[in-house]
Design an enzyme around this catalytic site. Sequence first.
Site, PDB file in Angstrom:
ATOM      1  N   LYS A  22       0.841  -1.202   0.000  1.00  0.00           N
ATOM      2  CA  LYS A  22       0.000   0.000   0.000  1.00  0.00           C
ATOM      3  C   LYS A  22       0.878   1.255   0.000  1.00  0.00           C
ATOM      4  O   LYS A  22       0.642   2.183  -0.761  1.00  0.00           O
ATOM      5  CB  LYS A  22      -0.898  -0.017   1.246  1.00  0.00           C
ATOM      6  N   ASN A  23       1.895   1.260   0.862  1.00  0.00           N
ATOM      7  CA  ASN A  23       2.688   2.483   1.027  1.00  0.00           C
ATOM      8  C   ASN A  23       3.682   2.722  -0.105  1.00  0.00           C
ATOM      9  O   ASN A  23       4.361   3.747  -0.119  1.00  0.00           O
ATOM     10  CB  ASN A  23       3.407   2.469   2.384  1.00  0.00           C
ATOM     11  N   ARG A  92      -4.926  10.320   3.963  1.00  0.00           N
ATOM     12  CA  ARG A  92      -3.802  11.159   4.343  1.00  0.00           C
ATOM     13  C   ARG A  92      -2.801  11.312   3.199  1.00  0.00           C
ATOM     14  O   ARG A  92      -2.201  12.370   3.010  1.00  0.00           O
ATOM     15  CB  ARG A  92      -3.094  10.556   5.552  1.00  0.00           C
ATOM     16  N   CYS A 116      -5.608   7.923   9.217  1.00  0.00           N
ATOM     17  CA  CYS A 116      -5.782   7.297  10.521  1.00  0.00           C
ATOM     18  C   CYS A 116      -5.707   8.316  11.648  1.00  0.00           C
ATOM     19  O   CYS A 116      -4.863   9.209  11.632  1.00  0.00           O
ATOM     20  CB  CYS A 116      -4.695   6.260  10.747  1.00  0.00           C
ATOM     21  N   ARG A 121      -0.633  14.524  13.134  1.00  0.00           N
ATOM     22  CA  ARG A 121       0.223  14.154  12.005  1.00  0.00           C
ATOM     23  C   ARG A 121       0.505  15.409  11.200  1.00  0.00           C
ATOM     24  O   ARG A 121      -0.124  15.684  10.192  1.00  0.00           O
ATOM     25  CB  ARG A 121      -0.432  13.059  11.163  1.00  0.00           C
ATOM     26  N   PRO A 122       1.477  16.178  11.644  1.00  0.00           N
ATOM     27  CA  PRO A 122       1.747  17.458  10.994  1.00  0.00           C
ATOM     28  C   PRO A 122       2.350  17.269   9.604  1.00  0.00           C
ATOM     29  O   PRO A 122       2.845  16.190   9.285  1.00  0.00           O
ATOM     30  CB  PRO A 122       2.766  18.117  11.923  1.00  0.00           C
ATOM     31  N   ASP A 124       4.418  19.890   8.460  1.00  0.00           N
ATOM     32  CA  ASP A 124       5.377  20.998   8.407  1.00  0.00           C
ATOM     33  C   ASP A 124       6.646  20.656   7.619  1.00  0.00           C
ATOM     34  O   ASP A 124       7.167  21.494   6.876  1.00  0.00           O
ATOM     35  CB  ASP A 124       5.748  21.456   9.835  1.00  0.00           C
ATOM     36  N   LEU A 125       7.133  19.425   7.734  1.00  0.00           N
ATOM     37  CA  LEU A 125       8.375  19.061   7.029  1.00  0.00           C
ATOM     38  C   LEU A 125       8.146  19.003   5.519  1.00  0.00           C
ATOM     39  O   LEU A 125       9.027  19.366   4.736  1.00  0.00           O
ATOM     40  CB  LEU A 125       8.906  17.714   7.524  1.00  0.00           C
ATOM     41  N   ASP A 305       3.838   0.535  12.221  1.00  0.00           N
ATOM     42  CA  ASP A 305       2.634  -0.082  11.637  1.00  0.00           C
ATOM     43  C   ASP A 305       2.433  -1.533  12.077  1.00  0.00           C
ATOM     44  O   ASP A 305       1.421  -2.152  11.727  1.00  0.00           O
ATOM     45  CB  ASP A 305       2.681  -0.002  10.106  1.00  0.00           C
ATOM     46  N   ARG A 397      -9.052  -0.251   4.573  1.00  0.00           N
ATOM     47  CA  ARG A 397      -8.146   0.740   3.978  1.00  0.00           C
ATOM     48  C   ARG A 397      -6.834   0.104   3.532  1.00  0.00           C
ATOM     49  O   ARG A 397      -6.181   0.623   2.617  1.00  0.00           O
ATOM     50  CB  ARG A 397      -7.824   1.847   4.996  1.00  0.00           C
TER      51      ARG A 397
HETATM   52  C1  UD1 Z   1       4.102   6.779   6.581  1.00  0.00           C
HETATM   53  C2  UD1 Z   1       3.231   5.585   6.315  1.00  0.00           C
HETATM   54  C3  UD1 Z   1       2.608   5.093   7.613  1.00  0.00           C
HETATM   55  C4  UD1 Z   1       3.685   4.840   8.661  1.00  0.00           C
HETATM   56  C5  UD1 Z   1       4.618   6.035   8.797  1.00  0.00           C
HETATM   57  C6  UD1 Z   1       5.818   5.755   9.682  1.00  0.00           C
HETATM   58  C7  UD1 Z   1       2.415   5.947   4.068  1.00  0.00           C
HETATM   59  C8  UD1 Z   1       1.242   6.226   3.196  1.00  0.00           C
HETATM   60  N1  UD1 Z   1       2.177   5.959   5.380  1.00  0.00           N
HETATM   61  O1  UD1 Z   1       3.274   7.798   7.120  1.00  0.00           O
HETATM   62  O2  UD1 Z   1       1.898   3.897   7.337  1.00  0.00           O
HETATM   63  O3  UD1 Z   1       3.075   4.611   9.912  1.00  0.00           O
HETATM   64  O4  UD1 Z   1       5.125   6.421   7.500  1.00  0.00           O
HETATM   65  O5  UD1 Z   1       6.541   4.679   9.211  1.00  0.00           O
HETATM   66  O6  UD1 Z   1       3.498   5.676   3.602  1.00  0.00           O
HETATM   67  N2  UD1 Z   1       6.282  14.380  11.122  1.00  0.00           N
HETATM   68  C9  UD1 Z   1       6.408  15.701  11.447  1.00  0.00           C
HETATM   69  N3  UD1 Z   1       6.207  16.634  10.459  1.00  0.00           N
HETATM   70  C10 UD1 Z   1       5.933  16.275   9.164  1.00  0.00           C
HETATM   71  C11 UD1 Z   1       5.810  14.913   8.851  1.00  0.00           C
HETATM   72  C12 UD1 Z   1       6.001  13.980   9.858  1.00  0.00           C
HETATM   73  O7  UD1 Z   1       6.657  16.056  12.595  1.00  0.00           O
HETATM   74  O8  UD1 Z   1       5.778  17.159   8.310  1.00  0.00           O
HETATM   75  C13 UD1 Z   1       6.467  13.347  12.189  1.00  0.00           C
HETATM   76  C14 UD1 Z   1       5.174  12.596  12.472  1.00  0.00           C
HETATM   77  O9  UD1 Z   1       4.364  13.269  13.396  1.00  0.00           O
HETATM   78  C15 UD1 Z   1       5.697  11.303  13.036  1.00  0.00           C
HETATM   79  C16 UD1 Z   1       7.009  11.084  12.271  1.00  0.00           C
HETATM   80  O10 UD1 Z   1       7.340  12.353  11.720  1.00  0.00           O
HETATM   81  O11 UD1 Z   1       6.019  11.439  14.397  1.00  0.00           O
HETATM   82  C17 UD1 Z   1       6.931  10.043  11.186  1.00  0.00           C
HETATM   83  O12 UD1 Z   1       5.902  10.371  10.279  1.00  0.00           O
HETATM   84  P1  UD1 Z   1       6.043  10.081   8.722  1.00  0.00           P
HETATM   85  O13 UD1 Z   1       7.254   9.231   8.505  1.00  0.00           O
HETATM   86  O14 UD1 Z   1       5.930  11.355   7.993  1.00  0.00           O
HETATM   87  O15 UD1 Z   1       4.753   9.216   8.465  1.00  0.00           O
HETATM   88  P2  UD1 Z   1       3.787   9.296   7.204  1.00  0.00           P
HETATM   89  O16 UD1 Z   1       4.559   9.621   5.984  1.00  0.00           O
HETATM   90  O17 UD1 Z   1       2.611  10.124   7.561  1.00  0.00           O
END
Ligand code: UD1
Length: 418
Positions: A22-23, A92, A116, A121-122, A124-125, A305, A397
């Site tokens: 999926k990812n 998302r 989810c 789930r910010p 900002d990055l 996950d 999902r």
């Molecule tokens: C992806 C996966 C999800 C998995 C996660 C972590 C997909 C579609 N989803 O989610 O299944 O659980 O990786 O392996 O691939 N963060 C920030 N700012 C940002 C982005 C992230 O602070 O702009 C933080 C998040 O709050 C979290 C951490 O970074 O604590 C990891 O998140 P991230 O790796 O971005 O997860 P996703 O890409 O949302």
Amino acid sequence: MDKYMINGGRRLEGCVRIQTAKNSVLPILAASVLTDEPVTVLNVPDITDVRNMVKILGCLGCRAVYDGDNLTIDSSPADNCEIPRALAHELRSSVFLLGSVISRFRKAKIAYPGGCDIGLRPVDLHLTGLKRLGVDITESNGYILCKCEKLVGNEIMLDCPSVGATENIMLAAVKAEGTTIIKNAAREPEIEDLQNFLNSMGAKVRGAGSGSVVVEGVEKLGGSVYQPISDRIEAGTYLIAAAMCGGNVELEGVNAENLSSLLHKLRENGCKLRIKNDKIIIRSDKRPVSVKSVETQPYPGFPTDLQAQMTALCCVCSGNSIVTENLFETRFKYVPELRKMGADITVVDRSAFVRGVDKLRGATTVAHDLRGGAALVIAALAAEGDSEVLDISHIDRGYERFEYKLASLGAGIKRVGI
Ligand code: UD1
């Protein structure tokens, strides 16, 4: 909403083919917007996250055609750069489209994403990275508004190795002017898969998997026919189910290396594992022994996950375990549900303290998110007596034909519409 009715306590025996990840599929579908030529993704899993992504691509004006499980996206008619709230909230991963939509239209308007409910789930990055490539970003009324004259490569240092931010920046950078270097990039196998896919379209991306991704911008990308990697989280869920229920299960079409952190733990649990080419065979004949501690980490650490499923397994081990969630804040919503089944778990801050019990017992539980929901299903399979798991749309999902695959292993599970 549908529910599962489960009769627990049966051993799992047989063979399961693992779905395409999926990812991987979601960012690859987002990347299809970058070209006017058709992109065919092979063996796309039939899950609602993919269906929602296809709806979003349709809303951008792309044409999607299924031929069996293979999905072709033709982005040549795409003419819209706005993703409305209702669609973005369903998924998302709609945020991954920012990078490719900006690259294509030089502007984008996307509602803040959904997905989810596992804590803040910010994005900002994602946004800081895009700004570094020259995108002007404002936020208004729950929408992210982006525009730029052109995208220009740059060096981007991520504060933490976010999977989504790494992918989004890669998508924005492939057709930017000059070179982009993403430092502290996520190292998940799906990042390398996205790199391989982009390169199959004619992009110049290297370094994925190493923590430093280098993207040399190219002018044009072509079409591609691509088979993404298999779903390590789906595979991990079946392995944990077999460890909990006891049995002899063969998974087909997996890459064991992508699952090494889990396999290491399952060996500590006392399971016998054999790896043969693209197969993993698990044998579990005795009550699993507890592992002292499991901590979720970015890849190659233990995947967040699989945290809920692993906690479910800890519930029936002989001994105590501590499971610590380091990535997301509220990823223990399934814990009160497991307690209804007799699980002995105390959550303090980011850690679940689990005391193994002899047996879980059947109960009615409610799925609150995708992986937590899967954990409730496998707990019910291992429990004595009958269970119901409600609100299984969360599980739909990410797991293709979950109940069919489990039933083919001998599990007592059926879907009931309510
Ligand atoms: C992806 C996966 C999800 C998995 C996660 C972590 C997909 C579609 N989803 O989610 O299944 O659980 O990786 O392996 O691939 N963060 C920030 N700012 C940002 C982005 C992230 O602070 O702009 C933080 C998040 O709050 C979290 C951490 O970074 O604590 C990891 O998140 P991230 O790796 O971005 O997860 P996703 O890409 O949302």
